[in-house]
Design a protein around this motif. Structure first.
Motif, PDB file in Angstrom:
ATOM      1  N   GLU A 135       2.262  30.937  -5.187  1.00  0.00           N
ATOM      2  CA  GLU A 135       2.228  30.031  -6.331  1.00  0.00           C
ATOM      3  C   GLU A 135       1.316  28.822  -6.149  1.00  0.00           C
ATOM      4  O   GLU A 135       0.918  28.193  -7.129  1.00  0.00           O
ATOM      5  CB  GLU A 135       3.649  29.549  -6.647  1.00  0.00           C
ATOM      6  N   ARG A 143       8.780  22.898  -7.828  1.00  0.00           N
ATOM      7  CA  ARG A 143      10.065  23.468  -7.404  1.00  0.00           C
ATOM      8  C   ARG A 143      10.862  22.449  -6.580  1.00  0.00           C
ATOM      9  O   ARG A 143      12.065  22.279  -6.765  1.00  0.00           O
ATOM     10  CB  ARG A 143       9.838  24.722  -6.563  1.00  0.00           C
ATOM     11  N   TRP A 167      10.384  22.144   1.794  1.00  0.00           N
ATOM     12  CA  TRP A 167      11.124  23.231   1.160  1.00  0.00           C
ATOM     13  C   TRP A 167      11.990  23.974   2.184  1.00  0.00           C
ATOM     14  O   TRP A 167      13.151  24.274   1.937  1.00  0.00           O
ATOM     15  CB  TRP A 167      10.168  24.202   0.477  1.00  0.00           C
TER      16      TRP A 167
END
Length: 332
Positions: A135, A143, A167
């Motif tokens: 992505e 995100r 993340w």
């Protein structure tokens, strides 16, 4: 030496002359030069990351250069653990640890400490890399902003390495990296319970001097075999999200080798990217001064060579060092 261990930090932007200065000071003061640059830790990137030459390394001990396989990302925590070992070893040998590099987070991990984050499960790390590859950094930032807004707010949407780290920490621990960092840290570096004392030299040359130096360095890298280093990396088919694959010049030369752009365009883009990076480095040091934890002497010039250091800055720097650590430096 005094009972409190002493270490010298040499910081500044890419191409400012840190290595030449460290070499000269190391010879003057009986030092061991220890790498504090996040890209120079990788093997196979000696030319592209401007690691010291064999001739320079023969003049005095150098540590943590080319030590990490490019297939394995080097974290701040890994570096801090290794550098503490090398600082202790230098001290035991009666040598002054001289930490040389441009990675501010590495220096701060010593002077301030780092958050004690638990080990991250492999599946969380793999998920972060997969999302980044599929992505892109901007989407991963979005995100993260939805899942962990406090951590996302601290990161640029283009900072792929730190976004992936944030993340994986959130997925692997259930808490955001900002939360872990706010919960406390290891504290400043110590040797057998005694805090290290840090003194810093910061190079801050004019922008025009850096631009010229970046262009000259790029030409020297091409003559020195930079393309061969990139070919070897590409042959390994490494994850493009790995830090080593995003070292200065690697993306541009990779594109040129694939026929996606010409050599001249690759050089222009690489030098532009390096120039932008030096601006971010300067901003980082302005807002997170090393003076918080170390007496700092700033040199507003580029040290082009060890000879130039010896002629123009040697007395100035040694006078500064001895004025604040009188009697603690080898040979003082």
């Amino acid at each position: 030496m005094s009972d409190q261990p002493l270490a010298l930090l040499i910081a500044g932007p890419t191409a400012s002359g840190k290595s030449a200065l460290a070499l000269g000071l190391g010879q003057d003061l009986g030092g061991t030069v220890i790498n504090a640059d996040s890209m120079q830790v990788y093997a196979g990137l000696r030319v592209l990351t401007a690691q010291p030459s064999d001739k320079e390394m023969a003049l005095l001990p150098h540590r943590l250069y080319g030590e990490r396989d490019p297939a394995v990302a080097a974290s701040v925590a890994w570096w801090r653990g290794r550098v503490l070992e090398e600082m202790k070893a230098a001290r035991a040998e009666g040598r002054l640890p001289i930490l040389c590099g441009g990675t501010g987070l590495y220096f701060r991990s010593l002077t301030d400490g780092i958050a004690e984050i638990p080990p991250i499960p492999p599946e969380a790390r793999e998920e972060a890399r997969d999302l980044l590859a599929a992505e892109g950094a901007a989407a991963l930032h979005a995100r993260l902003a939805a899942a962990d807004p406090a951590s996302a707010a601290r990161l640029r949407s283009s900072d792929s390495q730190r976004l992936a780290r944030a993340w994986e920490v959130w997925r692997g621990t259930g808490r955001g990296i900002a939360s872990w960092q706010g919960a406390g840290s290891t504290g400043p570096a110590r040797l057998d319970g005694v805090p290290w004392r840090f003194v810093a030299i910061r190079l801050d040359p004019p922008r025009e001097a850096l631009r010229e130096a970046i262009g000259l360095r790029w030409d020297a890298m091409l003559r020195g075999g930079a393309e061969d280093e990139v070919r070897a990396l590409l042959a390994r088919r490494l994850d493009p999200a790995l830090p080593a694959m995003r070292a200065h010049g690697v993306p541009e030369l990779s594109a040129a080798l694939r026929g996606e752009m010409g050599a001249e365009e690759a050089g222009r883009r690489a030098c532009s990217a390096i120039g932008q990076y030096t601006k971010r480095q300067a901003t980082w040091y302005r807002h997170r001064s090393l003076a918080d934890a170390a007496r700092t002497h700033t040199i507003h010039a580029r040290i082009a060579s060890q000879k130039q250091y010896s002629e123009s800055h040697r007395a100035e720097i040694l006078s500064f060092l001895r004025s604040i650590v009188d009697g603690t430096l080898p040979g003082a």
